[in-house]
Every structure is written in structure tokens, then in C-alpha cells.
Design a protein around this motif. Structure first.
Motif, mmCIF file in Angstrom:
data_model
loop_
_atom_site.group_PDB
_atom_site.id
_atom_site.type_symbol
_atom_site.label_atom_id
_atom_site.label_comp_id
_atom_site.label_asym_id
_atom_site.label_seq_id
_atom_site.Cartn_x
_atom_site.Cartn_y
_atom_site.Cartn_z
ATOM 1 N N VAL A 121 0.865 -1.180 0.000
ATOM 2 C CA VAL A 121 0.000 0.000 0.000
ATOM 3 C C VAL A 121 0.898 1.225 0.000
ATOM 4 N N GLU A 122 0.641 2.134 -0.919
ATOM 5 C CA GLU A 122 1.459 3.351 -1.026
ATOM 6 C C GLU A 122 0.678 4.541 -0.484
ATOM 7 N N CYS A 123 1.288 5.288 0.410
ATOM 8 C CA CYS A 123 0.645 6.505 0.911
ATOM 9 C C CYS A 123 1.637 7.658 0.847
ATOM 10 N N ILE A 124 1.085 8.859 0.677
ATOM 11 C CA ILE A 124 1.880 10.077 0.681
ATOM 12 C C ILE A 124 1.519 10.856 1.940
ATOM 13 N N LEU A 125 2.497 11.087 2.792
ATOM 14 C CA LEU A 125 2.298 11.833 4.024
ATOM 15 C C LEU A 125 2.863 13.240 3.854
ATOM 16 N N ARG A 126 2.148 14.211 4.423
ATOM 17 C CA ARG A 126 2.636 15.594 4.411
ATOM 18 C C ARG A 126 2.823 16.033 5.858
ATOM 19 N N LEU A 127 4.049 16.412 6.192
ATOM 20 C CA LEU A 127 4.419 16.708 7.573
ATOM 21 C C LEU A 127 4.697 18.201 7.721
ATOM 22 N N THR A 128 4.116 18.808 8.739
ATOM 23 C CA THR A 128 4.382 20.220 9.017
ATOM 24 C C THR A 128 5.595 20.334 9.932
ATOM 25 N N PRO A 129 6.123 21.548 10.140
ATOM 26 C CA PRO A 129 7.279 21.699 11.037
ATOM 27 C C PRO A 129 7.003 21.266 12.471
ATOM 28 N N ASP A 130 5.722 21.181 12.875
ATOM 29 C CA ASP A 130 5.384 20.798 14.251
ATOM 30 C C ASP A 130 5.252 19.290 14.440
ATOM 31 N N CYS A 131 5.287 18.528 13.365
ATOM 32 C CA CYS A 131 5.170 17.075 13.446
ATOM 33 C C CYS A 131 6.448 16.495 14.028
ATOM 34 N N PRO A 132 6.376 15.559 14.970
ATOM 35 C CA PRO A 132 5.208 14.804 15.460
ATOM 36 C C PRO A 132 4.669 15.271 16.813
ATOM 37 N N ARG A 133 4.942 16.509 17.216
ATOM 38 C CA ARG A 133 4.579 16.942 18.566
ATOM 39 C C ARG A 133 3.143 17.452 18.680
ATOM 40 N N VAL A 134 2.628 18.063 17.607
ATOM 41 C CA VAL A 134 1.339 18.757 17.690
ATOM 42 C C VAL A 134 0.276 17.974 16.935
ATOM 43 N N GLN A 135 -0.861 17.758 17.578
ATOM 44 C CA GLN A 135 -1.958 17.053 16.929
ATOM 45 C C GLN A 135 -2.438 17.841 15.713
ATOM 46 N N GLY A 136 -2.641 17.137 14.612
ATOM 47 C CA GLY A 136 -3.058 17.794 13.390
ATOM 48 C C GLY A 136 -1.903 18.269 12.524
ATOM 49 N N SER A 137 -0.677 17.850 12.855
ATOM 50 C CA SER A 137 0.500 18.287 12.091
ATOM 51 C C SER A 137 0.913 17.287 11.023
ATOM 52 N N LEU A 138 0.087 16.253 10.812
ATOM 53 C CA LEU A 138 0.377 15.214 9.825
ATOM 54 C C LEU A 138 -0.855 15.002 8.954
#
Length: 262
Positions: free
Chosen positions: A165-182
Motif C-alpha cells: 500500500v502506497e501513501c503520501i504523508l505531508r508533515l508540518t514543522p510541528d510534526c510529530p509533537r502537535v496534533q493535526g501536524s500530519l
């Protein structure tokens, strides 16, 4: 606390206007986490107070080989923090505690982004080592759309490696500390297309839940296993030539059991 001032340098820059006095730049160089070099620059124009104008990590060399580049998370940019730092009174004094709010905000924010980047890197390593995933970084730091976000392509083995299964993840500068950053940008698989489409809809509709790539991939694997224990719903039509889910599909999501039902 992982922050050390290494040096302070002066630089005179010729003024743009004819007959104008040169501009003085003060560069304050830091070492963060004993390994990364940060430079914060303050600009002094004649007759004006100093103003923080830039902050950047000095080292961010491209990896030597293409294989290494696909595993490398670029150091996070800091330009978006400059306008915030400039709103603090006394933002220009790096050593005066009574008037250095903007300066301290900028340096501590840079440290936090660096720590988050290292934590993201550790999580992606765990996906490779414990989940057997193939992970490839797709971020292009020169692309404005990739300025703050980091895109990661993740190939997830499933059914004892028989299916990927292939997925594309987009990570913000706050990932993985802040909920909703992925964010889950895309999800696809050559097999079980109907289940993949349902899961993509479900996970993309719950984007604000996630901060950890490891958590999201684990839940994807569990949900796919659960979905395939059910029969393919008759109300879903996936045509061989790019067909989609019918608008009148009577699907409903049972949140208590985390199952898709007809």
C-alpha cells in the motif's frame, strides 16, 4: 539547554540609495543541540533602531548520493518566524534579558523546529526498521509549495509482504509533537481498490487526529485488515477505467467499531 552563542560578527553593506550611509549588519552565530549552526542577523540603518531581518541554519548540504537524498529530511526554514519576532519590543538585543523577547522567541522556536525534525527522522527510521516500510522523502526545498511541508512517500507491506500500500504523508514543522501536524495526501494500492478508497476517505476526513507517522501507518494497517474481513459492498462501483464511488452509495461509518458498513 542546547543553545550556545559562538560568535558575533559585524558586516557593512553599501546602501542602495545614492549618498546614503552604509547599513550595519550584526550576525549572531549559535550552535544548537551541539551540532547545528544557526545565524540570526540584525540590521541597523542610520538613525533607526536595529531590526531582526533573517534567521537560517548555515548547514544544509545535499546528501552525496541519490539513495541518501531520498532518506534526508531538510532542515526546517525559519523565514515565517521573522515577522513574529519583530513584533516583540526590544527584539534586537540578544544578551539583554530585559528587552530580548523577540530574539529569544526566534532562537527557541528554531531549537523546537530542529528537535521536531530530529523526532520526525526517528519515527521514519522506526517505520523502516519495525514495520518494514520503504520510505522516500519527496520534499523539494526550492519549490514554494514544499517550503514548510515535508512530503514523504511510504510503501507499506501488507499480507506478509504480498501486497504493498502506497501513501503520501505531508508533515508540518510541528510534526510529530502537535496534533493535526500530519496529513494523508494520497493512498493507493493495485489490489482491493474498493477498501483503499474507503480508507482514504476515512483517514483524510480525520486529519486533525494525527501527529505521528508511526501511529497513522499502524492504524492504516489495522483498518485495512478489518475492512478486508468484510465483503465488497455491492453499492460501490469501481470501474476498471478510473471509476469512482457512486454518489448514492449507502455507506455509513460505525465509529464505535471503526468499521465501514453497508
Amino acid at each position: 539547554a542546547g543553545i550556545k552563542i559562538e560568535s558575533i560578527q559585524e558586516e557593512k553593506v553599501a546602501a542602495k540609495g545614492k549618498g546614503s550611509a552604509p547599513v550595519l549588519l550584526i550576525h549572531v552565530n549559535f550552535t544548537l543541540l551541539h551540532a547545528h549552526n544557526l545565524r540570526v542577523s540584525i540590521e541597523y540603518k542610520p538613525g533607526e533602531e536595529g531590526l531582526i531581518t533573517s534567521a537560517r541554519f548555515l548547514e544544509n548540504p545535499p546528501p552525496p548520493a541519490e539513495a541518501a537524498a531520498s532518506q534526508y529530511l531538510h532542515l526546517p526554514p525559519l523565514d515565517d518566524l521573522i515577522p513574529i519576532a519583530q513584533t516583540y519590543p526590544g527584539n534586537l538585543q540578544p544578551t539583554d534579558r530585559s528587552g530580548s523577547g523577540g530574539f529569544r522567541f526566534l532562537v527557541h522556536s528554531a531549537l523546537a523546529r530542529l528537535e521536531c525534525r530530529n523526532e520526525r527522522e526517528a519515527e521514519l527510521a522506526m517505520l523502516r526498521n519495525t514495520h518494514g516500510c520503504k520510505v522516500k522523502v519527496r520534499q523539494n526545498p526550492s519549490d514554494p509549495e514544499d517550503y514548510l511541508f515535508q512530503q514523504v512517500e511510504c510503501h507499506i507491506p501488507w499480507q506478509e509482504g504480498d501486497t504493498v500500500v502506497e501513501c503520501i504523508l505531508r508533515l508540518t514543522p510541528d510534526c510529530p509533537r502537535v496534533q493535526g501536524s500530519l496529513f494523508l495526501d494520497d493512498l493507493k494500492c493495485a489490489k482491493h481498490v474498493w477498501a483503499i478508497r474507503l480508507l482514504a476517505s476515512k483517514f483524510q476526513g480525520e486529519q486533525n487526529r494525527y501527529s505521528s507517522p508511526l501511529q497513522l501507518v499502524s492504524e492504516l494497517q489495522q483498518s485495512l485488515t478489518t475492512a478486508l474481513q468484510q465483503k465488497e459492498p455491492r453499492s460501490i462501483s469501481v470501474a476498471a477505467a478510473g471509476g469512482g464511488i457512486q454518489q448514492d452509495s449507502p455507506l455509513k461509518h460505525d465509529s464505535s467499531a471503526d468499521l465501514w458498513e453497508c
